[in-house]
Design a protein around this motif. Structure first.
Motif, PDB file in Angstrom:
ATOM      1  N   PHE A   1       0.850  -1.188   0.000  1.00  0.00           N
ATOM      2  CA  PHE A   1       0.000   0.000   0.000  1.00  0.00           C
ATOM      3  C   PHE A   1       0.889   1.242   0.000  1.00  0.00           C
ATOM      4  O   PHE A   1       0.970   1.992   0.964  1.00  0.00           O
ATOM      5  CB  PHE A   1      -0.947  -0.011   1.200  1.00  0.00           C
ATOM      6  CG  PHE A   1      -2.142   0.881   1.022  1.00  0.00           C
ATOM      7  CD1 PHE A   1      -3.135   0.549   0.122  1.00  0.00           C
ATOM      8  CD2 PHE A   1      -2.274   2.044   1.752  1.00  0.00           C
ATOM      9  CE1 PHE A   1      -4.249   1.370  -0.047  1.00  0.00           C
ATOM     10  CE2 PHE A   1      -3.370   2.870   1.604  1.00  0.00           C
ATOM     11  CZ  PHE A   1      -4.361   2.540   0.695  1.00  0.00           C
ATOM     12  N   ASN A   2       1.539   1.438  -1.131  1.00  0.00           N
ATOM     13  CA  ASN A   2       2.442   2.581  -1.282  1.00  0.00           C
ATOM     14  C   ASN A   2       1.636   3.837  -1.647  1.00  0.00           C
ATOM     15  O   ASN A   2       0.419   3.764  -1.834  1.00  0.00           O
ATOM     16  CB  ASN A   2       3.516   2.257  -2.337  1.00  0.00           C
ATOM     17  CG  ASN A   2       2.903   1.924  -3.691  1.00  0.00           C
ATOM     18  OD1 ASN A   2       1.874   2.464  -4.068  1.00  0.00           O
ATOM     19  ND2 ASN A   2       3.541   1.013  -4.409  1.00  0.00           N
ATOM     20  N   PRO A   3       2.290   4.987  -1.729  1.00  0.00           N
ATOM     21  CA  PRO A   3       1.546   6.227  -2.007  1.00  0.00           C
ATOM     22  C   PRO A   3       0.750   6.187  -3.322  1.00  0.00           C
ATOM     23  O   PRO A   3      -0.346   6.746  -3.397  1.00  0.00           O
ATOM     24  CB  PRO A   3       2.644   7.296  -2.058  1.00  0.00           C
ATOM     25  CG  PRO A   3       3.718   6.763  -1.162  1.00  0.00           C
ATOM     26  CD  PRO A   3       3.702   5.268  -1.385  1.00  0.00           C
ATOM     27  N   GLU A   4       1.285   5.533  -4.338  1.00  0.00           N
ATOM     28  CA  GLU A   4       0.577   5.457  -5.614  1.00  0.00           C
ATOM     29  C   GLU A   4      -0.701   4.617  -5.483  1.00  0.00           C
ATOM     30  O   GLU A   4      -1.752   4.961  -6.030  1.00  0.00           O
ATOM     31  CB  GLU A   4       1.471   4.869  -6.714  1.00  0.00           C
ATOM     32  CG  GLU A   4       2.646   5.750  -7.082  1.00  0.00           C
ATOM     33  CD  GLU A   4       3.827   5.653  -6.110  1.00  0.00           C
ATOM     34  OE1 GLU A   4       3.897   4.677  -5.321  1.00  0.00           O
ATOM     35  OE2 GLU A   4       4.662   6.565  -6.124  1.00  0.00           O
ATOM     36  N   THR A   5      -0.602   3.505  -4.741  1.00  0.00           N
ATOM     37  CA  THR A   5      -1.766   2.648  -4.535  1.00  0.00           C
ATOM     38  C   THR A   5      -2.804   3.376  -3.695  1.00  0.00           C
ATOM     39  O   THR A   5      -4.004   3.307  -3.980  1.00  0.00           O
ATOM     40  CB  THR A   5      -1.341   1.319  -3.883  1.00  0.00           C
ATOM     41  OG1 THR A   5      -0.369   0.691  -4.726  1.00  0.00           O
ATOM     42  CG2 THR A   5      -2.526   0.384  -3.696  1.00  0.00           C
ATOM     43  N   GLU A   6      -2.352   4.079  -2.671  1.00  0.00           N
ATOM     44  CA  GLU A   6      -3.293   4.848  -1.848  1.00  0.00           C
ATOM     45  C   GLU A   6      -3.997   5.914  -2.680  1.00  0.00           C
ATOM     46  O   GLU A   6      -5.220   6.094  -2.575  1.00  0.00           O
ATOM     47  CB  GLU A   6      -2.579   5.492  -0.663  1.00  0.00           C
ATOM     48  CG  GLU A   6      -3.538   6.261   0.222  1.00  0.00           C
ATOM     49  CD  GLU A   6      -2.920   6.749   1.518  1.00  0.00           C
ATOM     50  OE1 GLU A   6      -3.613   7.494   2.232  1.00  0.00           O
ATOM     51  OE2 GLU A   6      -1.772   6.388   1.832  1.00  0.00           O
ATOM     52  N   ALA A   7      -3.254   6.609  -3.529  1.00  0.00           N
ATOM     53  CA  ALA A   7      -3.863   7.636  -4.385  1.00  0.00           C
ATOM     54  C   ALA A   7      -4.881   7.019  -5.343  1.00  0.00           C
ATOM     55  O   ALA A   7      -5.949   7.593  -5.593  1.00  0.00           O
ATOM     56  CB  ALA A   7      -2.780   8.381  -5.161  1.00  0.00           C
ATOM     57  N   ALA A   8      -4.565   5.838  -5.867  1.00  0.00           N
ATOM     58  CA  ALA A   8      -5.484   5.165  -6.779  1.00  0.00           C
ATOM     59  C   ALA A   8      -6.774   4.783  -6.055  1.00  0.00           C
ATOM     60  O   ALA A   8      -7.885   4.987  -6.576  1.00  0.00           O
ATOM     61  CB  ALA A   8      -4.815   3.938  -7.390  1.00  0.00           C
ATOM     62  N   TRP A   9      -6.641   4.210  -4.855  1.00  0.00           N
ATOM     63  CA  TRP A   9      -7.819   3.834  -4.076  1.00  0.00           C
ATOM     64  C   TRP A   9      -8.619   5.069  -3.665  1.00  0.00           C
ATOM     65  O   TRP A   9      -9.850   5.038  -3.653  1.00  0.00           O
ATOM     66  CB  TRP A   9      -7.422   3.026  -2.842  1.00  0.00           C
ATOM     67  CG  TRP A   9      -7.371   1.565  -3.130  1.00  0.00           C
ATOM     68  CD1 TRP A   9      -6.259   0.810  -3.372  1.00  0.00           C
ATOM     69  CD2 TRP A   9      -8.480   0.672  -3.226  1.00  0.00           C
ATOM     70  NE1 TRP A   9      -6.611  -0.500  -3.609  1.00  0.00           N
ATOM     71  CE2 TRP A   9      -7.967  -0.611  -3.518  1.00  0.00           C
ATOM     72  CE3 TRP A   9      -9.850   0.819  -3.087  1.00  0.00           C
ATOM     73  CZ2 TRP A   9      -8.795  -1.721  -3.689  1.00  0.00           C
ATOM     74  CZ3 TRP A   9     -10.674  -0.286  -3.249  1.00  0.00           C
ATOM     75  CH2 TRP A   9     -10.137  -1.540  -3.550  1.00  0.00           C
ATOM     76  N   THR A  10      -7.930   6.135  -3.326  1.00  0.00           N
ATOM     77  CA  THR A  10      -8.613   7.373  -2.951  1.00  0.00           C
ATOM     78  C   THR A  10      -9.433   7.895  -4.127  1.00  0.00           C
ATOM     79  O   THR A  10     -10.581   8.315  -3.950  1.00  0.00           O
ATOM     80  CB  THR A  10      -7.597   8.419  -2.457  1.00  0.00           C
ATOM     81  OG1 THR A  10      -6.915   7.883  -1.313  1.00  0.00           O
ATOM     82  CG2 THR A  10      -8.263   9.725  -2.093  1.00  0.00           C
ATOM     83  N   SER A  11      -8.874   7.835  -5.323  1.00  0.00           N
ATOM     84  CA  SER A  11      -9.618   8.253  -6.520  1.00  0.00           C
ATOM     85  C   SER A  11     -10.816   7.343  -6.769  1.00  0.00           C
ATOM     86  O   SER A  11     -11.918   7.818  -7.063  1.00  0.00           O
ATOM     87  CB  SER A  11      -8.712   8.240  -7.754  1.00  0.00           C
ATOM     88  OG  SER A  11      -7.735   9.236  -7.665  1.00  0.00           O
ATOM     89  N   ALA A  12     -10.597   6.044  -6.658  1.00  0.00           N
ATOM     90  CA  ALA A  12     -11.691   5.092  -6.888  1.00  0.00           C
ATOM     91  C   ALA A  12     -12.823   5.335  -5.891  1.00  0.00           C
ATOM     92  O   ALA A  12     -14.004   5.355  -6.270  1.00  0.00           O
ATOM     93  CB  ALA A  12     -11.176   3.653  -6.783  1.00  0.00           C
ATOM     94  N   TYR A  13     -12.469   5.538  -4.623  1.00  0.00           N
ATOM     95  CA  TYR A  13     -13.509   5.770  -3.624  1.00  0.00           C
ATOM     96  C   TYR A  13     -14.193   7.114  -3.857  1.00  0.00           C
ATOM     97  O   TYR A  13     -15.408   7.240  -3.651  1.00  0.00           O
ATOM     98  CB  TYR A  13     -12.967   5.672  -2.197  1.00  0.00           C
ATOM     99  CG  TYR A  13     -14.100   5.802  -1.216  1.00  0.00           C
ATOM    100  CD1 TYR A  13     -15.001   4.749  -1.042  1.00  0.00           C
ATOM    101  CD2 TYR A  13     -14.341   6.982  -0.528  1.00  0.00           C
ATOM    102  CE1 TYR A  13     -16.092   4.868  -0.199  1.00  0.00           C
ATOM    103  CE2 TYR A  13     -15.427   7.115   0.322  1.00  0.00           C
ATOM    104  CZ  TYR A  13     -16.303   6.057   0.472  1.00  0.00           C
ATOM    105  OH  TYR A  13     -17.401   6.192   1.298  1.00  0.00           O
ATOM    106  N   ALA A  14     -13.451   8.110  -4.292  1.00  0.00           N
ATOM    107  CA  ALA A  14     -14.051   9.416  -4.584  1.00  0.00           C
ATOM    108  C   ALA A  14     -15.094   9.286  -5.690  1.00  0.00           C
ATOM    109  O   ALA A  14     -16.166   9.894  -5.621  1.00  0.00           O
ATOM    110  CB  ALA A  14     -12.973  10.426  -4.973  1.00  0.00           C
ATOM    111  N   ILE A  15     -14.794   8.479  -6.687  1.00  0.00           N
ATOM    112  CA  ILE A  15     -15.751   8.254  -7.766  1.00  0.00           C
ATOM    113  C   ILE A  15     -16.994   7.565  -7.224  1.00  0.00           C
ATOM    114  O   ILE A  15     -18.124   8.022  -7.429  1.00  0.00           O
ATOM    115  CB  ILE A  15     -15.107   7.423  -8.892  1.00  0.00           C
ATOM    116  CG1 ILE A  15     -14.043   8.253  -9.608  1.00  0.00           C
ATOM    117  CG2 ILE A  15     -16.164   6.910  -9.875  1.00  0.00           C
ATOM    118  CD1 ILE A  15     -13.159   7.445 -10.544  1.00  0.00           C
ATOM    119  N   LEU A  16     -16.785   6.464  -6.533  1.00  0.00           N
ATOM    120  CA  LEU A  16     -17.911   5.687  -6.011  1.00  0.00           C
ATOM    121  C   LEU A  16     -18.754   6.512  -5.045  1.00  0.00           C
ATOM    122  O   LEU A  16     -19.974   6.574  -5.169  1.00  0.00           O
ATOM    123  CB  LEU A  16     -17.395   4.422  -5.318  1.00  0.00           C
ATOM    124  CG  LEU A  16     -18.448   3.494  -4.749  1.00  0.00           C
ATOM    125  CD1 LEU A  16     -19.345   2.938  -5.849  1.00  0.00           C
ATOM    126  CD2 LEU A  16     -17.797   2.366  -3.966  1.00  0.00           C
TER     127      LEU A  16
END
Length: 155
Positions: A120-135
């Motif tokens: 769960f590196n910064p890039e993965t966290e940013a990706a999940w944050t974007s995905a959750y923001a969309i949802l």
């Protein structure tokens, strides 16, 4: 521009891949991750415990089935948006409020961080944050529309 197209622009192909790959590592331990998620959610917002009337293990299975469907279709948001909207409309009936979405997001990110460790590196966290923001954006929009309609009908 359609809402789904706008949302699709918010995540890159690399981000979608990071979310999908990282979720594949979490899935084998979904039951434990679900327990962690709900423990964290109820710690952050104890009042949300009352929103769950059924078996929390069953709820955890439903959560991860829903997440799996969303994660799998991140590159096809036209499939995700109607499902997310329907889910949000049901959640209005359960008593979910707009403020709960950000708390759920924090609990989800913290759960993923714990489950994935160094993955769960910064890039993965940013990706999940974007995905959750969309949802959550889709869901809050649908919930607000539902609440507005209920308010107009009640008036």
């Amino acid at each position: 521009m359609s809402f789904a197209l706008y949302l699709a622009i918010m995540m890159t192909g690399d981000q979608i891949e990071l979310v999908q790959e990282s979720f594949a590592h979490v899935l084998p331990a979904a039951a434990g991750a679900a327990h962690t998620f709900y423990d964290r959610l109820f710690t952050l917002a104890p009042e949300t415990r009352a929103l769950f009337r059924g078996d929390i293990d069953d709820q955890g299975r439903k959560l991860f089935l829903t997440l799996a469907a969303v994660v799998d279709a991140l590159d096809q948001l036209e499939k995700v948006v109607p499902v997310a909207r329907a889910l949000a409309i049901r959640h209005v009936g359960y008593g979910v409020e707009e403020r709960h979405y950000s708390i759920v997001g924090v609990a989800l990110i913290e759960t993923l961080r714990g489950a994935l460790g160094v993955r769960f590196n910064p890039e993965t966290e940013a990706a999940w944050t974007s995905a959750y923001a969309i949802l959550s954006g889709v869901m809050m929009s649908a919930a607000n529309e539902t609440a507005s309609v209920k308010h107009v009908v009640a008036a």
